[in-house]
Design an enzyme around this catalytic site. Structure first.
Site, PDB file in Angstrom:
ATOM      1  N   GLU A 134       7.312   0.150  -0.687  1.00  0.00           N
ATOM      2  CA  GLU A 134       6.050   0.869  -0.873  1.00  0.00           C
ATOM      3  C   GLU A 134       6.036   1.520  -2.254  1.00  0.00           C
ATOM      4  O   GLU A 134       5.023   1.544  -2.944  1.00  0.00           O
ATOM      5  CB  GLU A 134       5.889   1.930   0.214  1.00  0.00           C
ATOM      6  CG  GLU A 134       4.488   2.502   0.272  1.00  0.00           C
ATOM      7  CD  GLU A 134       4.276   3.335   1.522  1.00  0.00           C
ATOM      8  OE1 GLU A 134       3.868   2.768   2.550  1.00  0.00           O
ATOM      9  OE2 GLU A 134       4.524   4.550   1.479  1.00  0.00           O
ATOM     10  N   CYS A 157      -0.449  11.913   2.049  1.00  0.00           N
ATOM     11  CA  CYS A 157      -0.733  10.543   2.520  1.00  0.00           C
ATOM     12  C   CYS A 157      -1.899  10.524   3.501  1.00  0.00           C
ATOM     13  O   CYS A 157      -2.373   9.443   3.885  1.00  0.00           O
ATOM     14  CB  CYS A 157       0.496   9.927   3.181  1.00  0.00           C
ATOM     15  SG  CYS A 157       1.900   9.792   2.071  1.00  0.00           S
ATOM     16  N   ASP A 208      -4.024  -8.329  -0.003  1.00  0.00           N
ATOM     17  CA  ASP A 208      -4.061  -7.959  -1.432  1.00  0.00           C
ATOM     18  C   ASP A 208      -5.451  -7.471  -1.837  1.00  0.00           C
ATOM     19  O   ASP A 208      -6.467  -8.106  -1.548  1.00  0.00           O
ATOM     20  CB  ASP A 208      -3.682  -9.179  -2.281  1.00  0.00           C
ATOM     21  CG  ASP A 208      -3.591  -8.820  -3.758  1.00  0.00           C
ATOM     22  OD1 ASP A 208      -3.164  -7.696  -4.079  1.00  0.00           O
ATOM     23  OD2 ASP A 208      -3.969  -9.665  -4.585  1.00  0.00           O
ATOM     24  N   HIS A 209      -5.478  -6.324  -2.545  1.00  0.00           N
ATOM     25  CA  HIS A 209      -6.723  -5.694  -2.977  1.00  0.00           C
ATOM     26  C   HIS A 209      -7.620  -5.367  -1.779  1.00  0.00           C
ATOM     27  O   HIS A 209      -8.841  -5.479  -1.840  1.00  0.00           O
ATOM     28  CB  HIS A 209      -7.447  -6.553  -4.023  1.00  0.00           C
ATOM     29  CG  HIS A 209      -6.825  -6.423  -5.385  1.00  0.00           C
ATOM     30  ND1 HIS A 209      -5.610  -6.947  -5.682  1.00  0.00           N
ATOM     31  CD2 HIS A 209      -7.251  -5.784  -6.516  1.00  0.00           C
ATOM     32  CE1 HIS A 209      -5.305  -6.663  -6.952  1.00  0.00           C
ATOM     33  NE2 HIS A 209      -6.270  -5.958  -7.474  1.00  0.00           N
ATOM     34  N   HIS A 249      -0.969   1.639  -3.209  1.00  0.00           N
ATOM     35  CA  HIS A 249       0.359   1.255  -3.690  1.00  0.00           C
ATOM     36  C   HIS A 249       0.367  -0.179  -4.209  1.00  0.00           C
ATOM     37  O   HIS A 249      -0.446  -1.006  -3.794  1.00  0.00           O
ATOM     38  CB  HIS A 249       1.392   1.348  -2.548  1.00  0.00           C
ATOM     39  CG  HIS A 249       1.602   2.724  -2.017  1.00  0.00           C
ATOM     40  ND1 HIS A 249       2.245   3.700  -2.741  1.00  0.00           N
ATOM     41  CD2 HIS A 249       1.252   3.307  -0.844  1.00  0.00           C
ATOM     42  CE1 HIS A 249       2.286   4.816  -2.020  1.00  0.00           C
ATOM     43  NE2 HIS A 249       1.683   4.612  -0.872  1.00  0.00           N
ATOM     44  N   HIS A 294      -5.407   6.482  -0.639  1.00  0.00           N
ATOM     45  CA  HIS A 294      -4.631   6.322  -1.871  1.00  0.00           C
ATOM     46  C   HIS A 294      -4.089   4.894  -1.811  1.00  0.00           C
ATOM     47  O   HIS A 294      -4.486   4.128  -0.920  1.00  0.00           O
ATOM     48  CB  HIS A 294      -3.517   7.381  -1.966  1.00  0.00           C
ATOM     49  CG  HIS A 294      -2.463   7.249  -0.925  1.00  0.00           C
ATOM     50  ND1 HIS A 294      -2.647   7.637   0.382  1.00  0.00           N
ATOM     51  CD2 HIS A 294      -1.212   6.716  -0.967  1.00  0.00           C
ATOM     52  CE1 HIS A 294      -1.563   7.381   1.087  1.00  0.00           C
ATOM     53  NE2 HIS A 294      -0.672   6.808   0.289  1.00  0.00           N
ATOM     54  N   HIS A 337      -4.504   2.659   1.515  1.00  0.00           N
ATOM     55  CA  HIS A 337      -4.305   2.994   2.919  1.00  0.00           C
ATOM     56  C   HIS A 337      -4.391   4.512   3.107  1.00  0.00           C
ATOM     57  O   HIS A 337      -4.539   5.271   2.154  1.00  0.00           O
ATOM     58  CB  HIS A 337      -2.991   2.420   3.473  1.00  0.00           C
ATOM     59  CG  HIS A 337      -1.740   3.164   3.105  1.00  0.00           C
ATOM     60  ND1 HIS A 337      -0.604   3.128   3.882  1.00  0.00           N
ATOM     61  CD2 HIS A 337      -1.440   3.936   2.028  1.00  0.00           C
ATOM     62  CE1 HIS A 337       0.336   3.853   3.299  1.00  0.00           C
ATOM     63  NE2 HIS A 337      -0.130   4.359   2.198  1.00  0.00           N
TER      64      HIS A 337
END
Lengths: 135, 135, 135, 135, 135, 135
Positions: free
Chosen positions: D125, D34, D80-81, D42, D40, D15
């Protein structure tokens, strides 16, 4: 066909890092806030690893209940809720860094565990700083 | 220039520690509450370590998705939500101590993974009691 | 009488697994959802292990505050909150699998730490998938 | 006599935090690293809490296998991913802070779970930064 | 000015989910592998939360050593290394789901702790499945 | 539509539990090994929970970087690597039990955080003993 067995235990202790041969400025420079003369403390996590052949009759390398009792008797009773510098004679002349604590604990347990078992100790001072002996 | 890759999996199982050649008193003395004839159980954590050279085309030593699938097919399908003593034939005549479980799992996976990879298994019976094979 | 000391650090990064010599179908088949062209990401946990003799004057193998600073300067400043493929030159032509990331980090730190210390790196991509170099 | 049941799931995503109405300097000042335009990522941990009366026939408030399947179908398959900004339509015009992600996930699951159950979502996070909705 | 104090304890037990009023097919359909007639097991984590006013003389709400002893005497002695269905009378006619276990533990401790304290129990069956009572 | 945001921080400190109005025997009876006159210590984990409305411009309830900085400035700088009894004035006449520490930290942060935000603090003295205020 050797197997390693591990037991994790905990103790909570105060300590101070200090070299009595140095002046205050050098101690402060090297040890920073760990040199606080009023002490600070940690929740230490101790992992004891014993390697040997499982006994065919029990399936155990070393009964982990007995290993836990041994650690409690030999280490925790002397280290838990103590000031390492003041209450534990091994650190009377030895700086209680994690490296030195793990070696002291190793030597105590090495004397109490039969030579046919290999022994390794890991000591967590914090979740992010930890040590192992022998390496 | 070898790299180790690790995959962690979980299974939940019942078991009982017992030596059928001993009487009840000796079983009780050696295995304590782990000898309960009505069984008890654990959440086992299984860490599989595979060592080899990364494949230049993929950057993988061993695709961890494939390793996870292999562990599920060969181990979890047979061990998860089972009674190790009653449901897993390897323990028909073998006491399901952590030491023996880790060796059984090792041997199952050793047969399924190419010889050019080294293999080591760590098995956590509880957060405080765990074993590793080969040591 | 060597002791191992460990320091754990964290970084958060985006990446994509991809082999530019393969077509989209083969990349999809091998790397699955890790091949998403829009990237995905992880919280990487990095454990650095340094082995050596404790200094008698300090009781330290390697001051963990200095090791933490070194990791921050050499690794985290370049990897944290970055896109590994786009922002970190080492991965311009190298697939950022965990295996390749751990080798890159090892080589960066190996150059910065005196040869008399042994060095090993563990990198957690997730709690269940992790790698170690050298094995 | 209500009981709360919890299910923990995981997803890995990229994100970027960014307000398109601000110039680069203000985005940098508020969001810092960020705001990296190359993204980047998480490892997000998601804990879903459902409160209700246990069903006397099953002893379940809400079958956690079904809750896990629901989370996978409604949330993980879409998050996800993925790149949250680019791949998940809810964030096309909404900054994907943890606060906004947890509200989006709550609203998705609120629509899929019967009104007689209370619902609360916690989203990690990182291990040190997490959020909960409704508070 | 109330404060909540928490104590975490552990027990390891076997159990089986089963409704004797249903046939095998329905039990299998609803409870899946948790219906294994040979049992399976878990490492249960138990968190007990007691809320009250700190005593000005001690600074304690409830001495956590005494709370730990109480949990051991009233709960762990009866649940640890047991088969919940066979060895714990409360589950003779009650399906030992996490929801029912947490309510049984709550009621046992509620009787043993003075009414002026609020009480809440959290029970982890696995790291990913857990329950809380009262909600 | 309020959201809770959490930040976890750590500090390491020495302390002693003691009531100066009691004699040594009563202190020993009530506080046991926590009464060691040479101190002991802990790795304290501190979780700060702030509840409010997310700001539409940022998507943040309270910038967790700013919250972390605030905790460091107001709490960690005064508590970390300190002796709570000797180095922190708030405990000059107050027994540093977890209950009292969590209230002191709450009051410090309550003064520093705008009233429109709700505030709750959780403090872990060990992994198994922790407290929360307000309850």
């Amino acid at each position: 066909m050797k197997v390693a067995v591990y037991r994790k235990e905990y103790f909570n202790a105060a300590h101070r890092l200090h070299n009595p041969e140095w002046d205050a400025a050098q101690n402060e420079r090297v040890f920073g806030k760990c040199n606080n003369p009023n002490w600070h403390g940690h929740n230490y996590e101790l992992v004891v690893r014993v390697v040997g052949e499982p006994d065919p009759a029990t399936g155990y390398v070393y009964d982990l209940k007995l290993l836990s009792d041994l650690i409690k008797t030999k280490v925790l009773r002397r280290f838990d809720h103590k000031n390492l510098n003041l209450d534990v004679p091994e650190f009377a002349g030895l700086n209680p860094t994690a490296e030195n604590i793990v070696r002291v604990i190793h030597d105590i347990l090495r004397d109490a565990i039969d030579e046919r078992f290999d022994l390794k100790i890991t000591l967590y001072e914090t979740e992010r700083n930890f040590v192992e002996y022998p390496a």
